[in-house]
Scaffold this active site. Structure first.
Site, PDB file in Angstrom:
ATOM      1  N   ASP A  58       0.840  -1.184   0.000  1.00  0.00           N
ATOM      2  CA  ASP A  58       0.000   0.000   0.000  1.00  0.00           C
ATOM      3  C   ASP A  58       0.887   1.250   0.000  1.00  0.00           C
ATOM      4  O   ASP A  58       1.958   1.239  -0.605  1.00  0.00           O
ATOM      5  CB  ASP A  58      -0.932  -0.031   1.225  1.00  0.00           C
ATOM      6  CG  ASP A  58      -2.289   0.614   0.940  1.00  0.00           C
ATOM      7  OD1 ASP A  58      -2.315   1.827   0.668  1.00  0.00           O
ATOM      8  OD2 ASP A  58      -3.309  -0.085   0.996  1.00  0.00           O
TER       9      ASP A  58
ATOM     10  N   HIS B 206      -3.826   6.003   3.382  1.00  0.00           N
ATOM     11  CA  HIS B 206      -4.485   4.792   2.889  1.00  0.00           C
ATOM     12  C   HIS B 206      -3.844   3.522   3.457  1.00  0.00           C
ATOM     13  O   HIS B 206      -4.533   2.617   3.948  1.00  0.00           O
ATOM     14  CB  HIS B 206      -4.435   4.793   1.361  1.00  0.00           C
ATOM     15  CG  HIS B 206      -5.305   3.785   0.685  1.00  0.00           C
ATOM     16  ND1 HIS B 206      -4.888   2.503   0.413  1.00  0.00           N
ATOM     17  CD2 HIS B 206      -6.574   3.862   0.205  1.00  0.00           C
ATOM     18  CE1 HIS B 206      -5.854   1.840  -0.215  1.00  0.00           C
ATOM     19  NE2 HIS B 206      -6.891   2.643  -0.359  1.00  0.00           N
TER      20      HIS B 206
ATOM     21  N   SER C  37     -11.072  -1.025  -0.923  1.00  0.00           N
ATOM     22  CA  SER C  37      -9.786  -0.934  -0.232  1.00  0.00           C
ATOM     23  C   SER C  37      -9.940  -1.262   1.239  1.00  0.00           C
ATOM     24  O   SER C  37      -9.002  -1.718   1.889  1.00  0.00           O
ATOM     25  CB  SER C  37      -9.210   0.483  -0.345  1.00  0.00           C
ATOM     26  OG  SER C  37      -8.493   0.665  -1.524  1.00  0.00           O
TER      27      SER C  37
END
Length: 764
Positions: free
Chosen positions: A146, A219, A549
């Site tokens: 990520d 994220h 996600s």
């Protein structure tokens, strides 16, 4: 991650917009023939001449034979056999003629698929007997590819953790604002991969992002803490979703592999990260990224995942955020667990109050000074702009004189939701009512807006728009109501969650299952505000975002829990347990709903159903798969020997005397492509993991035009680990129009366990 009173996750809207605009799918990043591009070169490792001691020397020599200036970006040992480099098209063509070279494929750019969850999933304090906090639970390592990690987050606290597992071979790399001392007994690995990115995009600007494992985006911190974050009491976003936050597998270890940068995630870096993760000895790999649709031998994620699967590593990937369109899935290889998104039973209501006395409930995570306790002038953005797309509230399109002191109505689309509010605020607006359009329907995604704002569904938006554009003196206000739980129905399939059918292999049903992915609370970076906008100076420890996600790491964490209870289970066995125990109905027996249609969702939306971890520990039967099974699957696809070699890194020849069929891959679900009346046969083998028992089959089908028969209809197991096979025949006696679908299910039960498989039938 989650909060035991409320919590949940999507790609942050600013990042979402950036990556979607950057790359609306799987983008080739090679250039014209005279310009250089990055290529992934697959080599036949066994063909290395004896004059070389190391494969890397052979790779370098092969490269030198066609270019004096080209350099190796990465050499790969585990994910693939080969290397990556920068070449012109002519050089790539020339390299293809060299001995031992199987293929020279252009690199792809991927995009990110942008905490009540444990309680919602049935993982409360009473399930300790299912997932005991033993040494086994803290020996499992979840690897996350990520944007990196914010190591100071409390979600990576190692309080109460014992020594790092002796099987761990990884490490922590040093770079911008990150040293090995940022790792601990919880966060046991942190690496970054930027050579592929920099070879295409130029050197990373370290004033804007850290050239290290540090997460400046948020994220990666969100996804890794969702999967395996430590228990954090008193977690919330600005007071919303307050409670105790915990990852799905809070005792598991975390290893992060930073592969995504401001300009995207490049396959040469992704393969290098998978290569290292395999060598480091992770047990689960979580990848909330993807894009586009490519054959497996051209898809870096699929190729790397195959190698991981062979090493016993479960690979969990997001299905994509391109729903509710059909055929919109990413990451559909059968050795990948593909995860769609559903909602939680928690919401963040905010009222849009109109001067005509009507109120409409939307959602908001705004925290700040409330609007004046009166109705304010109200204007539609399309009437406060000279731009043709003024209704979208894009930067610089609003006329301040028309907006100042008013509530502004903006339409959703193109730019980030939170950015629209920032545009309204910059023009002097006091608040925003954001209306969904047909693309999003009634799906409400909450945002931590920079001004009082609420997002309403398409139906309410149409009514509000009519009022604001036809009333001579429209007025409005917004009332923020906080957090509510116990919302029904829940879950519902998120509209953005990508849908089947599977465009690469229609006879493999995808997604595999859904998990929470809307309004998820989890840890956040200290380098960006909750909106991710440059103008957002707020800093928070936790953020609420949405997307597949967010659903992907829920399943990654659940897989880690199952691995700790059943360390002998293969990745396919773990996925099978999650799929066959997933639920497809609410407690009242009614089917799960799809928020995009308001109607029951189908296996093309929810796969096998919604994850139910408490029952997955004891599924009764499992559908297992070996590497040999997947090689047979590649033969059934009529792959050439070189294509199979690219995926599997071995010289494998399909048996010409054998009849290979995708229908016979031992998958826990059934997808039938009908091209005419007749019988379609599928074979499956189940393994008893619940001991002795007699299982009877129950078949359900929506249509009388397809008869589903199972032979034998009873499976009698005498002991654990015994295997039994059965055949399903789908007899089609009616023809429907191309594009028609029908659904059903096949369930085996011994009275204690229910082993369910979804059925999807498509007329092509």
């Amino acid at each position: 991650m989650s909060s035991s009173s409320s919590s949940s996750s999507f790609l942050s809207s600013s990042t979402t917009a950036f990556f979607l605009l950057l790359c609306l799918g799987l983008c080739h990043v090679s250039s014209s023939s005279s310009e250089q591009g990055t290529y992934i070169v697959h080599m036949a490792k066994s063909q290395m001449p004896s004059t070389f001691d190391l494969h890397s020397n052979w790779y370098d020599s092969s490269l030198r034979s066609i270019s004096d200036s080209a350099e190796l970006l990465y050499t790969y040992e585990n994910a693939i056999h080969g290397f990556s480099t920068r070449l012109t098209q002519e050089e790539a063509d020339s390299l293809m003629t060299q001995p031992g070279v199987i293929s020279v494929l252009p690199e792809h750019r991927y995009e990110l698929h942008t905490t009540r969850t444990p309680l919602f999933l049935g993982l409360d304090e009473h399930t300790a007997d299912l997932f005991p906090e033993t040494g086994a639970s803290s020996d499992v390592v979840v690897g996350v590819l990520d944007t990196g990690v914010w190591p100071e987050s409390k979600s990576y606290s190692d309080a109460g953790f014992g020594p790092i597992p002796a099987t761990w071979k990884g490490g922590c790399e040093t770079g911008t604002n990150f040293t090995a001392s940022h790792c601990n007994r919880k966060l046991i690995g942190a690496r970054f991969f930027a050579r592929g990115y920099e070879s295409t995009m130029g050197p990373i600007d370290e004033s804007k992002e850290s050239r290290s494992p540090r997460d400046d985006d948020g994220h990666g911190t969100h996804t890794s803490s969702t999967a395996a974050g430590s228990v954090v009491e008193g977690a919330s976003l600005l007071g919303y979703a307050s409670g105790t936050a915990r990852g799905m597998a809070p005792r598991a270890r975390v290893a992060v592999y930073k592969v995504c940068w401001l300009g995207g995630c490049f396959s040469s870096d992704i393969l290098a990260a998978i290569d290292k993760a395999i060598a480091d000895n992770v047990n689960v790999l979580s990848m909330s990224l993807g894009g586009g649709m490519s054959d497996y031998y051209r898809d870096g994620v699929a190729i790397g995942a195959f190698a991981a699967m062979e090493r016993g590593i479960l690979v969990s990937c997001s299905a994509g955020n391109a729903g509710p369109s059909s055929f919109s899935l990413s990451n559909v290889a059968p050795w990948i667990t593909t995860v769609g998104a559903g909602t939680l039973d928690r919401d963040f209501p905010a009222l849009a109050i109109l001067g005509n006395g009507k109120n409409f409930t939307g959602v908001s995570l705004f925290k700040g000074e409330a609007l004046p306790d009166k109705l304010l002038p109200f204007i539609y953005a399309g009437n406060a702009s000279n731009a043709t797309n003024g209704n979208l509230c894009m930067s610089g399109t609003l006329i301040p004189e028309k907006v100042k002191g008013k509530i502004v109505m903006c339409d959703r689309g193109v730019n980030a939701r939170v950015q629209k509010g920032d545009v309204v605020k910059a023009a002097g607006g006091l608040g925003m009512i954001l209306a969904n359009t047909a693309a999003n329907g009634e799906e409400l995604v909450a945002d931590a807006h920079l001004l009082p704002a609420t997002t309403v569904g398409e139906k309410a938006g149409d009514i509000i728009r009519h009022y604001v554009t036809t009333d001579p003196h429209p007025t409005a206000s917004i009332s923020i109501l906080g957090t509510v739980v116990g919302v029904k129905p829940s879950p519902v399939v998120a509209a953005f969650s990508s849908r089947g059918p599977n465009s690469i292999t229609p006879n493999i049903l995808k997604p595999d299952l859904i998990a929470p992915g809307v309004n998820i609370l989890a840890a956040w970076t200290g380098a960006a505000g909750p909106t991710g906008l440059a103008s957002d100076s707020r800093r928070v420890e936790f953020n609420i975002i949405s997307g597949t996600s967010m659903s992907c790491p829920h399943v990654s964490g659940l897989a880690a829990l199952l691995k700790s209870v059943h360390p002998e289970w293969s990745p396919a066995a773990i996925r099978s347990a999650l799929m066959t125990t997933a639920y497809k109905t609410y407690k009242d027996g009614k089917p799960l709903l799809d928020i995009a249609t308001g109607k029951p969702s189908t296996p093309f939306d929810h796969g096998a159903g919604h994850a139910s971890p408490a029952t997955a520990t004891n599924p009764g039967l499992i559908y297992d798969l070996t590497t040999e099974d997947y090689l047979g699957f590649l033969c059934a696809l009529n792959y050439t020997s070189s294509q199979i070699r690219i995926v599997s890194r071995r010289n494998y020849t399909c048996d010409p005397s054998k009849s290979y069929s995708v229908a016979d891959l031992n998958y826990p679900s059934f997808a039938v492509n009908v091209d005419g009346a007749g019988a379609y046969k599928y074979t499956r083998t189940v393994t008893s993991v619940g001991g002795a028992g007699t299982y009877s089959v129950k078949v359900a089908s929506e249509t009388t035009g397809v008869k589903i028969s199972v032979e034998p209809a009873v499976l009698d197991f005498k002991a654990a680990n015994e295997k039994k096979s059965y055949t399903v025949t789908f007899t089609v006696d009616s023809t429907k129009g191309s594009g028609s679908n029908s659904f059903g299910s096949i369930e085996w039960s011994d009275g204690k366990h229910v082993v369910g498989s979804p059925v999807a039938i498509s007329w092509t």
